[in-house]
Design an enzyme around this catalytic site. Structure first.
Site, mmCIF file in Angstrom:
data_model
loop_
_atom_site.group_PDB
_atom_site.id
_atom_site.type_symbol
_atom_site.label_atom_id
_atom_site.label_comp_id
_atom_site.label_asym_id
_atom_site.label_seq_id
_atom_site.Cartn_x
_atom_site.Cartn_y
_atom_site.Cartn_z
ATOM 1 N N ASP A 204 -11.669 -39.304 27.271
ATOM 2 C CA ASP A 204 -12.091 -37.952 26.918
ATOM 3 C C ASP A 204 -12.665 -37.992 25.510
ATOM 4 O OD1 ASP A 204 -11.181 -37.087 29.323
ATOM 5 O OD2 ASP A 204 -9.577 -35.820 28.553
ATOM 6 N N ASP A 206 -12.253 -35.918 23.163
ATOM 7 C CA ASP A 206 -11.443 -35.252 22.132
ATOM 8 C C ASP A 206 -10.130 -35.970 21.837
ATOM 9 O OD1 ASP A 206 -10.111 -34.707 24.487
ATOM 10 O OD2 ASP A 206 -10.650 -32.589 24.541
ATOM 11 N N TRP A 266 -11.994 -28.240 36.511
ATOM 12 C CA TRP A 266 -10.934 -28.934 35.783
ATOM 13 C C TRP A 266 -9.763 -29.351 36.690
ATOM 14 C CZ3 TRP A 266 -5.782 -28.165 34.967
ATOM 15 C CH2 TRP A 266 -5.197 -28.951 33.951
ATOM 16 N N GLU A 269 -8.657 -34.830 39.357
ATOM 17 C CA GLU A 269 -9.342 -36.123 39.530
ATOM 18 C C GLU A 269 -8.505 -37.281 38.974
ATOM 19 O OE1 GLU A 269 -9.908 -34.214 37.007
ATOM 20 O OE2 GLU A 269 -9.970 -35.602 35.331
ATOM 21 N N ASP A 270 -7.756 -37.023 37.891
ATOM 22 C CA ASP A 270 -6.924 -38.097 37.333
ATOM 23 C C ASP A 270 -5.763 -38.432 38.273
ATOM 24 O OD1 ASP A 270 -5.960 -35.548 36.809
ATOM 25 O OD2 ASP A 270 -5.178 -36.049 34.827
ATOM 26 N N MET A 296 -5.256 -34.865 20.215
ATOM 27 C CA MET A 296 -6.391 -34.222 20.863
ATOM 28 C C MET A 296 -6.916 -33.121 19.942
ATOM 29 S SD MET A 296 -6.845 -32.430 24.601
ATOM 30 C CE MET A 296 -6.647 -30.756 24.058
ATOM 31 N N HIS A 299 -8.810 -27.273 21.451
ATOM 32 C CA HIS A 299 -9.953 -26.544 21.992
ATOM 33 C C HIS A 299 -9.483 -25.627 23.107
ATOM 34 C CE1 HIS A 299 -10.070 -28.796 25.806
ATOM 35 N NE2 HIS A 299 -9.686 -29.846 25.083
ATOM 36 N N ARG A 301 -10.542 -23.637 26.863
ATOM 37 C CA ARG A 301 -11.175 -24.125 28.086
ATOM 38 C C ARG A 301 -12.680 -23.890 28.012
ATOM 39 N NH1 ARG A 301 -8.635 -25.772 32.274
ATOM 40 N NH2 ARG A 301 -6.675 -24.691 31.938
HETATM 41 N N1 UDH Z 1 -15.753 -32.287 28.949
HETATM 42 C C1 UDH Z 1 -16.934 -32.002 28.263
HETATM 43 N N2 UDH Z 1 -17.513 -30.785 28.392
HETATM 44 C C2 UDH Z 1 -16.962 -29.802 29.160
HETATM 45 C C3 UDH Z 1 -15.761 -30.096 29.837
HETATM 46 C C4 UDH Z 1 -15.162 -31.325 29.711
HETATM 47 O O1 UDH Z 1 -17.477 -32.839 27.547
HETATM 48 O O2 UDH Z 1 -17.534 -28.705 29.229
HETATM 49 C C5 UDH Z 1 -15.190 -33.668 28.887
HETATM 50 C C6 UDH Z 1 -14.692 -34.034 27.524
HETATM 51 O O3 UDH Z 1 -14.808 -35.412 27.346
HETATM 52 C C7 UDH Z 1 -13.249 -33.606 27.639
HETATM 53 C C8 UDH Z 1 -12.924 -34.066 29.044
HETATM 54 O O4 UDH Z 1 -14.095 -33.780 29.770
HETATM 55 O O5 UDH Z 1 -12.432 -34.197 26.670
HETATM 56 C C9 UDH Z 1 -11.707 -33.388 29.669
HETATM 57 O O6 UDH Z 1 -11.832 -31.974 29.611
HETATM 58 P P1 UDH Z 1 -10.838 -31.083 28.737
HETATM 59 O O7 UDH Z 1 -10.801 -31.608 27.355
HETATM 60 O O8 UDH Z 1 -11.227 -29.651 28.885
HETATM 61 O O9 UDH Z 1 -9.461 -31.350 29.468
HETATM 62 P P2 UDH Z 1 -8.078 -30.886 28.881
HETATM 63 O O10 UDH Z 1 -7.066 -31.305 29.864
HETATM 64 O O11 UDH Z 1 -8.300 -29.326 28.947
HETATM 65 O O12 UDH Z 1 -7.902 -31.223 27.462
HETATM 66 C C10 UDH Z 1 -7.287 -28.516 29.147
HETATM 67 C C11 UDH Z 1 -7.838 -27.120 29.063
HETATM 68 C C12 UDH Z 1 -7.575 -26.591 27.714
HETATM 69 C C13 UDH Z 1 -7.122 -25.166 27.749
HETATM 70 C C14 UDH Z 1 -6.180 -24.962 26.639
HETATM 71 C C15 UDH Z 1 -5.919 -23.535 26.373
HETATM 72 N N3 UDH Z 1 -4.960 -23.457 25.306
HETATM 73 MN MN MN Z 2 -9.259 -31.864 25.945
#
Ligand code: UDH
Ligand code: MN
Length: 353
Positions: A204, A206, A266, A269-270, A296, A299, A301
């Site tokens: 990812d 981030d 979202w 897939e993992d 991380m 950020h 959603r």
């Molecule tokens: N990603 C992008 N652009 C997007 C979506 C996802 O580049 O629009 C990539 C990016 O590398 C990211 C990865 O896909 O790090 C995974 O997506 P994510 O970071 O959104 O996944 P995470 O599990 O998100 O971190 C959880 C949702 C966060 C909501 C939190 C509310 N407090």
């Molecule tokens: Mn993330």
């Protein structure tokens, strides 16, 4: 008589007082010496540590001291010197790192700080042959702020880890739901067109490791690298969690037919990738919880990446779908390729949900 015994007692009293005083004096002297010794051995330790770090810095900059100069071999020029394979434990690793996201980082700064990079964010160590050729694959859309930090932290870490690596940012074009796993498949395919990579790290954008001993390479089993994320209180959220950063060798990846192509939005897939790995009888390798700590960038959603409502049904059927759906059925269109000192950016049309 009473007088005499009174005198004798006061004499004994004095002797006792003297003995107590001497004991006290002795203990104090021992104590003072003990503390001073402990102190100086502590100073010695810190000085060693500091020297060590400075020494590392110097070696990084290509300055060698008497102690580290390779034994000079007569009749042997620099170019003729046979390189050995890099060691299992790269000597320049620092250990725990301070990772924060408050500094202002620009791509120009990162370019300046990494002069050894070749176009495409490519690097190989100069003084030994890297153990593995590793492609770093990042699924991406509209996260430029995160990418700056990723490149800022990761390039020095990967160089210290003595990897022969390249950076591939796979950008999903358009406004359809995000498809992380398909972008990772595309990264695998595109990186292999360019170089004989044996190992693929899927990260990812981030996530940054907090310890450079968490080496971004492949192991005898598929590896989950982001095992203690700050966002989950530095714990695995569940035992089969495989999200964030992972690595698979080419063989391991092909053994599971790559990743699924039809998880839009979202999540899930993992878990599907985890299912594929365990269905094929492989296990997950992980660094220990301290070395596997990572941060991380906070950020919310993203738009166009809402939770995929079909994911629970999909991960219940991995066994039935993984044969047809994967790297064997991957199709996409390349829209643009950009080579930079820090990365290769590939913009793709991944199709529609
Ligand atoms: N990603 C992008 N652009 C997007 C979506 C996802 O580049 O629009 C990539 C990016 O590398 C990211 C990865 O896909 O790090 C995974 O997506 P994510 O970071 O959104 O996944 P995470 O599990 O998100 O971190 C959880 C949702 C966060 C909501 C939190 C509310 N407090
Ligand atoms: Mn993330």
């Amino acid at each position: 008589m009473r007088y005499a015994s009174g005198n004798a007692f006061s004499f004994m009293d004095k002797i006792c007082a003297l003995v107590v005083l001497l004991c006290f004096l002795h203990i104090s002297v021992v104590l003072v010496y003990y503390i001073r010794n402990a102190d100086s051995s502590q100073t010695l330790k810190t000085t060693n540590l500091q020297n060590h770090q400075i020494h590392r810095k110097l070696t990084e900059q290509g300055v060698t001291t008497e102690e580290t100069k390779p034994p000079s071999v007569s009749n042997d020029t620099e170019t003729e010197r046979k390189l050995e394979t890099c060691p299992d434990n790269p000597p320049n690793l620092v250990g725990p790192l301070r990772i924060e996201f408050s500094d202002l980082v620009t791509l120009d700064l990162v370019r300046e700080q990494n002069p050894a990079l070749q176009p495409g964010g490519r690097f190989k160590p100069q003084d030994c042959i890297a153990q593995q050729k590793v492609a770093m694959i990042i699924p991406f859309r509209n996260r430029d702020e995160h990418l700056k930090f990723w490149l800022y932290y990761m390039h020095p870490i990967l160089q210290n880890q003595q990897l022969d690596y390249g950076i591939y940012i796979i950008i999903q074009d358009g406004d359809d739901a995000f498809n992380r796993a398909k972008l990772l498949n595309i990264g695998y395919a595109e990186a292999l067109k360019e170089y004989d990579y044996q190992c693929f790290v899927f990260s990812d954008v981030d996530l940054i490791p907090m310890d450079d001993r968490n080496i971004y390479k492949c192991f005898s089993q598929p590896r989950h690298l982001s095992v203690s994320m700050d966002k989950f209180g530095f714990r695995l959220p569940y035992a089969t969690f495989f999200g964030g950063v992972s690595s698979l060798s080419k063989e391991q990846y092909l053994n599971i037919n790559g990743f699924p192509n039809n998880y839009w939005g979202w999540g899930g897939e993992d878990d599907d990738i985890f299912n594929r790995i365990s269905i094929k009888g492989m296990s997950i390798s992980r660094p220990d919880g301290m070395i596997g700590r990572c941060r991380m960038i906070r950020h919310g959603r993203d738009k166009l990446n809402d939770p995929n409502p079909q994911r629970f049904d999909q991960i219940a059927h991995t066994r039935q779908t993984m044969g047809q759906d994967g790297i064997s059925s991957l199709s996409y269109k390349i829209l643009n390729v950009e080579k930079d000192q820090l990365f290769t950016k590939i913009t793709v049309d991944v199709g529609k949900p």
